[in-house]
Design an enzyme around this catalytic site. Structure first.
Site, short mmCIF file in Angstrom:
data_model
loop_
_atom_site.label_atom_id
_atom_site.label_comp_id
_atom_site.label_asym_id
_atom_site.label_seq_id
_atom_site.Cartn_x
_atom_site.Cartn_y
_atom_site.Cartn_z
N GLY A 46 0.83 -1.20 0.00
CA GLY A 46 0.00 0.00 0.00
C GLY A 46 0.86 1.25 0.00
O GLY A 46 2.01 1.20 0.46
N GLN A 51 3.19 9.97 1.16
CA GLN A 51 4.46 9.24 1.22
C GLN A 51 5.37 9.55 0.04
O GLN A 51 6.56 9.24 0.07
CB GLN A 51 4.20 7.73 1.28
CG GLN A 51 3.52 7.29 2.56
CD GLN A 51 3.35 5.79 2.60
OE1 GLN A 51 2.37 5.27 2.11
NE2 GLN A 51 4.33 5.09 3.15
N CYS A 92 6.05 0.11 7.35
CA CYS A 92 5.65 1.23 6.51
C CYS A 92 6.84 1.64 5.66
O CYS A 92 7.97 1.73 6.17
CB CYS A 92 5.22 2.40 7.41
SG CYS A 92 4.75 3.87 6.50
N LEU A 93 6.60 1.89 4.38
CA LEU A 93 7.70 2.29 3.49
C LEU A 93 8.32 3.61 3.93
O LEU A 93 9.46 3.91 3.59
CB LEU A 93 7.20 2.40 2.04
CG LEU A 93 6.75 1.07 1.40
CD1 LEU A 93 6.13 1.33 0.02
CD2 LEU A 93 7.90 0.08 1.29
N HIS A 134 -4.32 1.51 7.61
CA HIS A 134 -2.98 2.09 7.64
C HIS A 134 -2.85 3.23 6.62
O HIS A 134 -2.35 4.31 6.94
CB HIS A 134 -1.97 0.97 7.36
CG HIS A 134 -0.53 1.39 7.31
ND1 HIS A 134 0.42 0.89 8.17
CD2 HIS A 134 0.13 2.27 6.51
CE1 HIS A 134 1.59 1.45 7.89
NE2 HIS A 134 1.45 2.28 6.88
N GLU A 135 -3.33 2.99 5.39
CA GLU A 135 -3.17 4.00 4.33
C GLU A 135 -4.08 5.20 4.56
O GLU A 135 -3.68 6.34 4.30
CB GLU A 135 -3.44 3.38 2.95
CG GLU A 135 -2.52 2.23 2.56
CD GLU A 135 -1.04 2.50 2.76
OE1 GLU A 135 -0.62 3.67 2.65
OE2 GLU A 135 -0.29 1.55 3.06
N HIS A 138 -2.58 7.63 6.86
CA HIS A 138 -1.59 8.52 6.23
C HIS A 138 -2.23 9.81 5.74
O HIS A 138 -1.60 10.87 5.76
CB HIS A 138 -0.93 7.82 5.03
CG HIS A 138 0.26 6.97 5.38
ND1 HIS A 138 1.38 7.48 5.98
CD2 HIS A 138 0.51 5.65 5.19
CE1 HIS A 138 2.28 6.50 6.14
NE2 HIS A 138 1.77 5.39 5.68
ZN LIG Z 1 2.65 3.52 5.72
#
Ligand SMILES: [Zn+2]
Length: 171
Positions: A46, A51, A92-93, A134-135, A138
């Site tokens: 995701g 991000q 998380c990236l 999670h997304e 963000h």
């Molecule tokens: Zn993330």
């Protein structure tokens, strides 16, 4: 399409509340394509627009196995129903190298617009439900580490500082 650089914690752009999209313009459509390519290349399941440094209310996800990909692109996603609780490990990236269990709803119903502006509602469970939560976080400037207990948060800060120092050494 292009692979975009991913912003890392504590970048300010990850903390902004993103306003609702009023229209789906070409820039948003192009960004969605680049984000999907960036997510698959990472690889991740995701990615949210902040991000990659863009304050747009847009996320991409694909929680399917590699041999049967299913890309979901969601504009203005919102959770309209929650049920149950789960406690799964997340990463998380934007917080590279750190993983921790987070409490989430185990089943959710989400509503969003696809890139054609069509309203979609989706019942999700398992990894997809966790990933949506999670997304969407963000888009509200929230990271998975914000859900940790204060003890785990302080452990995270110490560990993350070390990880960052190691990364800088490698560069
Ligand atoms: Zn993330």
């Amino acid at each position: 399409m292009a692979i975009l650089p991913i912003r890392h914690y504590p970048d300010d752009v990850l903390r902004k509340q993103v306003p609702l999209e009023k229209e789906i313009d070409q820039r948003l459509i192009d960004l969605a394509g680049d984000m999907a390519e960036t997510m698959y290349a990472a690889p991740g399941v995701g990615l949210a627009a902040p991000q990659v440094g863009e304050s747009r209310r847009l996320i991409v996800l694909d929680c399917n196995p590699k041999d049967s990909p299913r890309l979901i692109t969601a504009v203005n996603p919102e959770i309209i129903l929650r049920d149950g609780e789960c406690y799964e490990e997340e990463g998380c990236l934007s917080v590279p190298g750190y993983y921790s269990q987070v409490t989430r709803s185990s089943r959710i119903k989400v509503r969003f617009l696809d890139l054609k502006g069509k309203e979609v509602t989706l019942d999700c469970a398992g990894l997809l439900a966790v990933c949506f939560q999670h997304e969407i976080d963000h888009l509200d400037g929230v990271l998975f580490i914000d859900h940790l207990s204060s003890l785990k948060k302080s452990m995270f800060r110490r560990k993350y500082k070390k990880l960052q120092a190691q990364q800088e050494e490698r560069m």
